[in-house]
Scaffold this motif. Sequence first.
Motif, PDB file in Angstrom:
ATOM      1  N   GLN A  41      -5.635   4.640   1.087  1.00  0.00           N
ATOM      2  CA  GLN A  41      -4.336   4.098   0.717  1.00  0.00           C
ATOM      3  C   GLN A  41      -4.470   3.314  -0.577  1.00  0.00           C
ATOM      4  O   GLN A  41      -5.276   2.383  -0.666  1.00  0.00           O
ATOM      5  N   LYS A  58       0.842  -1.188   0.000  1.00  0.00           N
ATOM      6  CA  LYS A  58       0.000   0.000   0.000  1.00  0.00           C
ATOM      7  C   LYS A  58       0.878   1.239   0.000  1.00  0.00           C
ATOM      8  O   LYS A  58       1.945   1.254   0.613  1.00  0.00           O
ATOM      9  N   ARG A  59       0.409   2.258  -0.656  1.00  0.00           N
ATOM     10  CA  ARG A  59       1.100   3.544  -0.670  1.00  0.00           C
ATOM     11  C   ARG A  59       0.698   4.302   0.596  1.00  0.00           C
ATOM     12  O   ARG A  59      -0.340   4.007   1.207  1.00  0.00           O
ATOM     13  N   PRO A  60       1.477   5.298   0.993  1.00  0.00           N
ATOM     14  CA  PRO A  60       1.093   6.092   2.165  1.00  0.00           C
ATOM     15  C   PRO A  60      -0.312   6.688   1.999  1.00  0.00           C
ATOM     16  O   PRO A  60      -0.740   7.007   0.886  1.00  0.00           O
ATOM     17  N   ALA A  61      -1.013   6.864   3.092  1.00  0.00           N
ATOM     18  CA  ALA A  61      -2.384   7.383   3.072  1.00  0.00           C
ATOM     19  C   ALA A  61      -2.425   8.817   2.540  1.00  0.00           C
ATOM     20  O   ALA A  61      -1.475   9.588   2.701  1.00  0.00           O
ATOM     21  N   GLY A 105       1.900  12.424   3.982  1.00  0.00           N
ATOM     22  CA  GLY A 105       1.658  11.153   3.289  1.00  0.00           C
ATOM     23  C   GLY A 105       1.597  11.398   1.801  1.00  0.00           C
ATOM     24  O   GLY A 105       2.466  12.036   1.235  1.00  0.00           O
ATOM     25  N   THR A 106       0.545  10.915   1.168  1.00  0.00           N
ATOM     26  CA  THR A 106       0.357  11.109  -0.265  1.00  0.00           C
ATOM     27  C   THR A 106      -0.427  12.384  -0.508  1.00  0.00           C
ATOM     28  O   THR A 106      -1.414  12.665   0.173  1.00  0.00           O
TER      29      THR A 106
END
Length: 189
Positions: A69, A19-22, A43-44
């Motif tokens: 995410q 998962k990518r950062p939130a 985060g994102t």
Amino acid sequence: MPDKFYVGLDVTQVEDNGKRPAVTSVTLQVDGDNVVSAGAYSGTDLYAICPYATQEMAAAILVMAQGYQYQAFSADSANLDPAAELGDGVSVDGIYGVISAIRDSGDGYPGISAPGEVELEDEYPYRSSAQREFASDVDSLRAFITKSLGEMSLQITTLTGRVETLAETVDAMSRKVTELDSRVTALGG
């Protein structure tokens, strides 16, 4: 509204790519110098070009997307409903993600994936409607020019043939005039 599909274990191979950062912030670029943002850059950051963006708009998007995410995954030979489209949600072997790429070999069992962020931007770069319209106009103009050049080339070839025929006719007439001139000179003689 995107649909949601269930594939489960009906695949040949699944890879969980993490998962990518939130999502923690939203940035909307109004023009070359002005941006509107909401949230903290921890985060994102969701980024988009929007000439009509307002602070309220950025805050409303953040409320809807905050904490989301992006789940990267890939699945081979998925028994996926043929109605599925890019952007639809899918559950594969306990992983829930968004379909970002479909590789269909025509056997009814496509490979599906949600590539990582860098891969996604390289494979599916964002283009605004103005950019898509401009690209379409350029493609149409290119096709028109190519067609016109082909037609002009054909016309030039035809004209070249006609000019050569005309030159031969003029040469023949010149020889006849020279022949007649020598006869007139001989008769007057």
